[in-house]
Design a protein around this motif. Sequence first.
Motif, PDB file in Angstrom:
ATOM      1  N   MET A   1       0.970   7.291  -6.123  1.00  0.00           N
ATOM      2  CA  MET A   1       0.107   7.750  -5.039  1.00  0.00           C
ATOM      3  C   MET A   1      -0.210   9.234  -5.189  1.00  0.00           C
ATOM      4  SD  MET A   1       2.021   5.688  -1.907  1.00  0.00           S
ATOM      5  CE  MET A   1       0.580   5.428  -0.872  1.00  0.00           C
TER       6      MET A   1
ATOM      7  N   ARG B   1      -2.648  13.807   0.241  1.00  0.00           N
ATOM      8  CA  ARG B   1      -3.832  14.226   0.991  1.00  0.00           C
ATOM      9  C   ARG B   1      -3.383  14.732   2.363  1.00  0.00           C
ATOM     10  NH1 ARG B   1      -8.650  10.044   1.387  1.00  0.00           N
ATOM     11  NH2 ARG B   1      -8.604  10.455  -0.860  1.00  0.00           N
TER      12      ARG B   1
ATOM     13  N   LEU C   1      -9.393   9.621   9.642  1.00  0.00           N
ATOM     14  CA  LEU C   1      -9.061   9.120   8.310  1.00  0.00           C
ATOM     15  C   LEU C   1     -10.071   8.064   7.882  1.00  0.00           C
ATOM     16  CD1 LEU C   1      -6.353  10.409   9.386  1.00  0.00           C
ATOM     17  CD2 LEU C   1      -5.194   8.836   7.810  1.00  0.00           C
TER      18      LEU C   1
ATOM     19  N   GLU D   1      -8.842   2.433  -0.007  1.00  0.00           N
ATOM     20  CA  GLU D   1      -7.553   3.087  -0.191  1.00  0.00           C
ATOM     21  C   GLU D   1      -6.534   2.590   0.831  1.00  0.00           C
ATOM     22  OE1 GLU D   1      -9.227   7.514  -1.537  1.00  0.00           O
ATOM     23  OE2 GLU D   1      -8.956   7.004   0.584  1.00  0.00           O
TER      24      GLU D   1
ATOM     25  N   PHE E   1      -2.923   4.020   2.804  1.00  0.00           N
ATOM     26  CA  PHE E   1      -2.287   5.286   3.152  1.00  0.00           C
ATOM     27  C   PHE E   1      -0.811   5.061   3.494  1.00  0.00           C
ATOM     28  CE2 PHE E   1      -6.721   5.591   3.979  1.00  0.00           C
ATOM     29  CZ  PHE E   1      -7.105   6.914   3.821  1.00  0.00           C
TER      30      PHE E   1
ATOM     31  N   THR F   1       1.953   7.420   5.602  1.00  0.00           N
ATOM     32  CA  THR F   1       2.151   8.662   6.350  1.00  0.00           C
ATOM     33  C   THR F   1       3.461   9.316   5.921  1.00  0.00           C
ATOM     34  OG1 THR F   1       3.229   7.476   8.172  1.00  0.00           O
ATOM     35  CG2 THR F   1       0.849   7.770   8.311  1.00  0.00           C
TER      36      THR F   1
ATOM     37  N   THR G   1      -0.409  12.696   4.071  1.00  0.00           N
ATOM     38  CA  THR G   1      -0.324  11.285   3.698  1.00  0.00           C
ATOM     39  C   THR G   1      -0.330  11.166   2.176  1.00  0.00           C
ATOM     40  OG1 THR G   1      -2.715  10.919   3.620  1.00  0.00           O
ATOM     41  CG2 THR G   1      -1.629  10.635   5.759  1.00  0.00           C
TER      42      THR G   1
ATOM     43  N   ILE H   1      -1.903   8.503  -0.706  1.00  0.00           N
ATOM     44  CA  ILE H   1      -2.904   7.446  -0.796  1.00  0.00           C
ATOM     45  C   ILE H   1      -2.836   6.776  -2.163  1.00  0.00           C
ATOM     46  CG2 ILE H   1      -4.451   8.656   0.802  1.00  0.00           C
ATOM     47  CD1 ILE H   1      -6.189   9.289  -1.700  1.00  0.00           C
TER      48      ILE H   1
ATOM     49  N   THR I   1      -5.405   3.874  -4.356  1.00  0.00           N
ATOM     50  CA  THR I   1      -6.637   3.091  -4.324  1.00  0.00           C
ATOM     51  C   THR I   1      -6.328   1.610  -4.506  1.00  0.00           C
ATOM     52  OG1 THR I   1      -7.012   3.295  -6.711  1.00  0.00           O
ATOM     53  CG2 THR I   1      -7.920   5.038  -5.295  1.00  0.00           C
TER      54      THR I   1
END
Length: 279
Positions: free
Chosen positions: A146, A149, A157, A166, A168, A170, A214, A216, A218
């Motif tokens: 990951m 971001r 978001l 994507e 996410f 946290t 966060t 992320i 894809t």
Amino acid sequence: MNSNADLSTILNRILDTAADNLRIGKILVQMGLDPNNITYDALFNRLFEIVLANITLANMFGLVGAIFFVATLLMQRMVPLRVANIVGCTFFAISCALSGSVATFLLYLLLLPVNAVRLRQLLKLVKKARNATQGDRSMEWLKPFMTERRYRRGDILFRKSDAATEMFLTVTGKFLAKEIGVELPPGRLMGELGFLTPNNRRTATVECIEDGQTLIITYERLLEIYFQSDQQFGYYILVLTGQRLLENNHRLQESIARLEAALAQEKAARQTADARGTA
């Protein structure tokens, strides 16, 4: 102009030489056959002699290596593909060593540790994915895949019905799923439902309500992990999504129960008021 003519002449000579070398008659002569007196029996016998003459230990190892190499082209899962590649490279390396082909031997010898390292990484990934499906909900194993971001308070978001690309996780801060009024604390996945929807659309709007960070990943990377992890990760995503749907269903039932209780209280209050008015 002269350079173009020279290039054309060179290409013509190359094509003429190739055509001459590929003539059936010349090939038959190279095989030790008479082009003017060729029969199926003579051709078969000559081919059989060539095969027998080339049955050596080096060629046998090379044949086995070629079989495993072709097998890698037919495999869809990465772990057995790497195993077959390692076996194939081993047989090719032995074949090259026996035949004295040093350069090719070094090539396949170099490929062995490369495939071994990649296989070890894949096996670790499979193990972590399997642990996740058996109850370990820690997402630590996914973090190396990951990227980070950051968001500030008030940032959106993603919005409901947006195209989803994507997922996410946290890390810090707080986020709010606005449609259902659910706060998402650190360590919570977001956007995984969009990975499974037919048209890859967001099912809710998520807003940052406290500055945070966060991680992320894809959906394309998720698919790569899915195939590389022997489909264990796909099952994990299904388990995670099922858990999220059950939570949403439970939350909906609680909301309906509160609404029914409020309506019952309101109805009781009206009946009491009507009774007092009648009295």
